[in-house]
Structure formats: C-alpha cells, structure tokens
Design a protein around this motif. Structure first.
Motif, PDB file in Angstrom:
ATOM      1  N   TYR A  98      11.741  -6.327  -0.010  1.00  0.00           N
ATOM      2  CA  TYR A  98      11.567  -6.775   1.357  1.00  0.00           C
ATOM      3  C   TYR A  98      10.289  -7.594   1.467  1.00  0.00           C
ATOM      4  O   TYR A  98       9.212  -7.116   1.128  1.00  0.00           O
ATOM      5  CB  TYR A  98      11.518  -5.573   2.301  1.00  0.00           C
ATOM      6  CG  TYR A  98      12.825  -4.837   2.326  1.00  0.00           C
ATOM      7  CD1 TYR A  98      13.747  -5.076   3.330  1.00  0.00           C
ATOM      8  CD2 TYR A  98      13.163  -3.942   1.333  1.00  0.00           C
ATOM      9  CE1 TYR A  98      14.964  -4.422   3.348  1.00  0.00           C
ATOM     10  CE2 TYR A  98      14.378  -3.286   1.339  1.00  0.00           C
ATOM     11  CZ  TYR A  98      15.270  -3.528   2.348  1.00  0.00           C
ATOM     12  OH  TYR A  98      16.475  -2.889   2.357  1.00  0.00           O
ATOM     13  N   PHE A 114      12.764  -3.710  11.242  1.00  0.00           N
ATOM     14  CA  PHE A 114      13.516  -3.156  10.119  1.00  0.00           C
ATOM     15  C   PHE A 114      14.545  -4.186   9.675  1.00  0.00           C
ATOM     16  O   PHE A 114      15.255  -4.753  10.501  1.00  0.00           O
ATOM     17  CB  PHE A 114      14.231  -1.866  10.524  1.00  0.00           C
ATOM     18  CG  PHE A 114      13.322  -0.677  10.531  1.00  0.00           C
ATOM     19  CD1 PHE A 114      13.076   0.027   9.372  1.00  0.00           C
ATOM     20  CD2 PHE A 114      12.712  -0.280  11.702  1.00  0.00           C
ATOM     21  CE1 PHE A 114      12.232   1.113   9.374  1.00  0.00           C
ATOM     22  CE2 PHE A 114      11.870   0.813  11.723  1.00  0.00           C
ATOM     23  CZ  PHE A 114      11.624   1.514  10.545  1.00  0.00           C
ATOM     24  N   ILE A 161      12.931   4.332  -5.562  1.00  0.00           N
ATOM     25  CA  ILE A 161      11.938   3.619  -4.765  1.00  0.00           C
ATOM     26  C   ILE A 161      10.872   3.088  -5.720  1.00  0.00           C
ATOM     27  O   ILE A 161      10.072   3.853  -6.260  1.00  0.00           O
ATOM     28  CB  ILE A 161      11.337   4.535  -3.679  1.00  0.00           C
ATOM     29  CG1 ILE A 161      12.471   5.033  -2.771  1.00  0.00           C
ATOM     30  CG2 ILE A 161      10.267   3.793  -2.893  1.00  0.00           C
ATOM     31  CD1 ILE A 161      12.078   6.119  -1.809  1.00  0.00           C
ATOM     32  N   ALA A 198       6.663   1.662  -2.352  1.00  0.00           N
ATOM     33  CA  ALA A 198       6.755   2.111  -0.960  1.00  0.00           C
ATOM     34  C   ALA A 198       5.391   1.975  -0.290  1.00  0.00           C
ATOM     35  O   ALA A 198       4.605   2.908  -0.275  1.00  0.00           O
ATOM     36  CB  ALA A 198       7.235   3.554  -0.904  1.00  0.00           C
ATOM     37  N   CYS A 238       8.377   4.031   5.917  1.00  0.00           N
ATOM     38  CA  CYS A 238       9.405   3.522   6.841  1.00  0.00           C
ATOM     39  C   CYS A 238      10.603   2.976   6.072  1.00  0.00           C
ATOM     40  O   CYS A 238      10.751   1.778   5.866  1.00  0.00           O
ATOM     41  CB  CYS A 238       8.812   2.446   7.739  1.00  0.00           C
ATOM     42  SG  CYS A 238       7.478   3.031   8.774  1.00  0.00           S
ATOM     43  N   LEU A 239      11.476   3.883   5.630  1.00  0.00           N
ATOM     44  CA  LEU A 239      12.644   3.526   4.845  1.00  0.00           C
ATOM     45  C   LEU A 239      13.817   4.399   5.255  1.00  0.00           C
ATOM     46  O   LEU A 239      13.691   5.619   5.323  1.00  0.00           O
ATOM     47  CB  LEU A 239      12.353   3.730   3.350  1.00  0.00           C
ATOM     48  CG  LEU A 239      13.512   3.608   2.384  1.00  0.00           C
ATOM     49  CD1 LEU A 239      14.053   2.183   2.351  1.00  0.00           C
ATOM     50  CD2 LEU A 239      13.063   4.029   0.988  1.00  0.00           C
ATOM     51  N   TYR A 244      15.188   9.374   6.814  1.00  0.00           N
ATOM     52  CA  TYR A 244      14.061   8.488   7.115  1.00  0.00           C
ATOM     53  C   TYR A 244      12.794   9.319   7.188  1.00  0.00           C
ATOM     54  O   TYR A 244      12.708  10.277   7.973  1.00  0.00           O
ATOM     55  CB  TYR A 244      14.305   7.782   8.450  1.00  0.00           C
ATOM     56  CG  TYR A 244      13.113   7.051   8.998  1.00  0.00           C
ATOM     57  CD1 TYR A 244      12.742   5.821   8.474  1.00  0.00           C
ATOM     58  CD2 TYR A 244      12.360   7.586  10.030  1.00  0.00           C
ATOM     59  CE1 TYR A 244      11.654   5.144   8.978  1.00  0.00           C
ATOM     60  CE2 TYR A 244      11.268   6.906  10.544  1.00  0.00           C
ATOM     61  CZ  TYR A 244      10.915   5.683  10.012  1.00  0.00           C
ATOM     62  OH  TYR A 244       9.834   5.010  10.510  1.00  0.00           O
ATOM     63  N   THR A 299       9.901   9.321   0.545  1.00  0.00           N
ATOM     64  CA  THR A 299       9.622   7.889   0.510  1.00  0.00           C
ATOM     65  C   THR A 299       8.331   7.547  -0.226  1.00  0.00           C
ATOM     66  O   THR A 299       7.514   6.799   0.256  1.00  0.00           O
ATOM     67  CB  THR A 299       9.583   7.318   1.929  1.00  0.00           C
ATOM     68  OG1 THR A 299       8.707   8.120   2.712  1.00  0.00           O
ATOM     69  CG2 THR A 299      10.953   7.312   2.559  1.00  0.00           C
ATOM     70  N   HIS A 343      14.389  -1.233   5.623  1.00  0.00           N
ATOM     71  CA  HIS A 343      12.959  -1.045   5.382  1.00  0.00           C
ATOM     72  C   HIS A 343      12.141  -1.913   6.303  1.00  0.00           C
ATOM     73  O   HIS A 343      12.596  -2.928   6.791  1.00  0.00           O
ATOM     74  CB  HIS A 343      12.624  -1.346   3.922  1.00  0.00           C
ATOM     75  CG  HIS A 343      11.576  -0.446   3.387  1.00  0.00           C
ATOM     76  ND1 HIS A 343      10.313  -0.396   3.872  1.00  0.00           N
ATOM     77  CD2 HIS A 343      11.629   0.465   2.408  1.00  0.00           C
ATOM     78  CE1 HIS A 343       9.610   0.501   3.212  1.00  0.00           C
ATOM     79  NE2 HIS A 343      10.387   1.043   2.316  1.00  0.00           N
ATOM     80  N   TYR A 344      10.911  -1.532   6.497  1.00  0.00           N
ATOM     81  CA  TYR A 344      10.032  -2.137   7.484  1.00  0.00           C
ATOM     82  C   TYR A 344       8.859  -2.887   6.859  1.00  0.00           C
ATOM     83  O   TYR A 344       8.380  -3.849   7.413  1.00  0.00           O
ATOM     84  CB  TYR A 344       9.506  -1.009   8.378  1.00  0.00           C
ATOM     85  CG  TYR A 344       8.698  -1.441   9.564  1.00  0.00           C
ATOM     86  CD1 TYR A 344       9.312  -1.834  10.739  1.00  0.00           C
ATOM     87  CD2 TYR A 344       7.303  -1.419   9.517  1.00  0.00           C
ATOM     88  CE1 TYR A 344       8.576  -2.207  11.845  1.00  0.00           C
ATOM     89  CE2 TYR A 344       6.556  -1.790  10.622  1.00  0.00           C
ATOM     90  CZ  TYR A 344       7.188  -2.181  11.785  1.00  0.00           C
ATOM     91  OH  TYR A 344       6.457  -2.544  12.873  1.00  0.00           O
ATOM     92  N   SER A 369       8.063  -3.664   0.066  1.00  0.00           N
ATOM     93  CA  SER A 369       8.909  -2.507  -0.239  1.00  0.00           C
ATOM     94  C   SER A 369       9.987  -2.941  -1.217  1.00  0.00           C
ATOM     95  O   SER A 369      10.559  -4.021  -1.087  1.00  0.00           O
ATOM     96  CB  SER A 369       9.567  -1.973   1.026  1.00  0.00           C
ATOM     97  OG  SER A 369       8.591  -1.549   1.933  1.00  0.00           O
TER      98      SER A 369
END
Length: 187
Positions: A17, A24, A43, A46, A50-51, A76, A94, A136-137, A141
């Motif tokens: 991301y 998101f 992951i 991270a 926020c996933l 989440y 996360t 994801h935010y 990420s």
C-alpha cells in the motif's frame, strides 16, 4: 488503468500500500472463493495496526469503507467485524512477521495466528459468494498471501504450486507475470 492509480502495488503475491494514511484501500477477490478453502497471509511490513483481513460477499463494496459493509466478516487490530459492525475481541495479529492462516467453510471463518499460537473463529452466514478481502490504511504496509487448500488448479502440472493467488478468484487477465490475475482494487 493502473492499480488504484498507484496506491496499491502488486509484485508476485505481494500487495504493498502506497497511498496516504487518510483512507482504507480495499483489495477483494474478483470471483467468489470455494466454499471450503484455506489460505495464508503474511504481514511483511505493518507500520500501523490498521489492517482488515477476512471475507466479504459484496462484489462492489464502498470504495473507502468496505469494512462497514453488511457482508464484511474480518479481523482488525483488537476487534472483529461481523456484518460490518465492530465487536471487541482480544485479537492483536497486526505485527510485522505475523503469519495468519484462514479457513473458510459454509458457516465459519477461522484465523490462526502462528506468533500468538491463537485461533479465532467467527460464525458467518451460509453463502456461496464470499470473496477474499483485505484493507489497509498506512503507507508502506505490505502483505503476501497464498492458497493452501480447496483451490482447483487450472494447470495439471501445478496442483502443488501455491505461488499463484487463489486460482478461482482470478480472471484470465494478467498482472505482473500472471501471479495475481484479476483482483479488484477500489479506492
């Protein structure tokens, strides 16, 4: 058409991301998952917790708030989302390096976190239109994913090759050497 206009980069079975940390970004499977299947998400990076990881039945959810969709069932940070609504749970999966194995059956979604050696179950409606879902935010990420079981191979020679993502959610269009074939990206 670039993937989310540069907000999501795909390289092999990796999703990264790159958008700003203001919304998101949703990634969902183009086709429904098999009724009984298992896949793994690692992951890689991270920068925040926020996933969202789980399933969604809506093939065209809201671009920036799919986690609120009434067909979203996902984990989440420290809660789970059931039918798009947050429920408190002690789920802290996360972190960079976490490996989460998901198993879908007709009425249950299970996530196992290998670092925590914890298994989480969620009752889901009996549907045939569940799609892979993550959102994801934070910029930077990154996660990877691979099918484990329940997916039919389109090539007799690669039945044990799990490097391609979930063959049943893929189309014939190719992105990055056909590792990921047609995943919908919404911003």
């Amino acid at each position: 058409n670039s993937v989310s206009h540069g907000k999501v980069d795909i390289n092999g079975n990796t999703v990264k991301y790159n958008g700003s940390s203001s919304a998101f970004y949703t990634v969902l499977g183009a086709e429904p998952l098999p009724q009984y299947c298992k896949w793994e998400v690692t992951i890689v990076n991270a920068p925040s917790s926020c996933l969202f990881l789980g399933v969604i039945a809506n093939g065209k959810p809201a671009a920036k708030a799919a986690y609120q969709d009434k067909t979203t069932y996902a984990w989440y940070n420290n809660c789970q989302y059931v039918a798009g609504r947050s429920q408190s749970k002690s789920v802290y999966f996360t972190q960079t390096g976490d490996v989460c194995t998901f198993e879908l059956n007709r009425t249950k979604l299970t996530m196992h976190n290998s670092r925590l050696n914890q298994k989480y179950d969620m009752t889901i409606p009996d549907r045939k239109d569940w799609r892979l879902y993550f959102s994801h935010y934070s910029k930077g990420s990154e996660l990877t994913y691979r099918p484990i079981s329940g997916f039919r191979s389109t090539d007799e020679n690669d039945k044990n090759d799990h490097s391609s993502l979930l063959p049943l959610i893929c189309d014939t269009k190719s992105i990055n050497d056909d590792i990921i074939k047609d995943i919908k990206y919404l911003i």
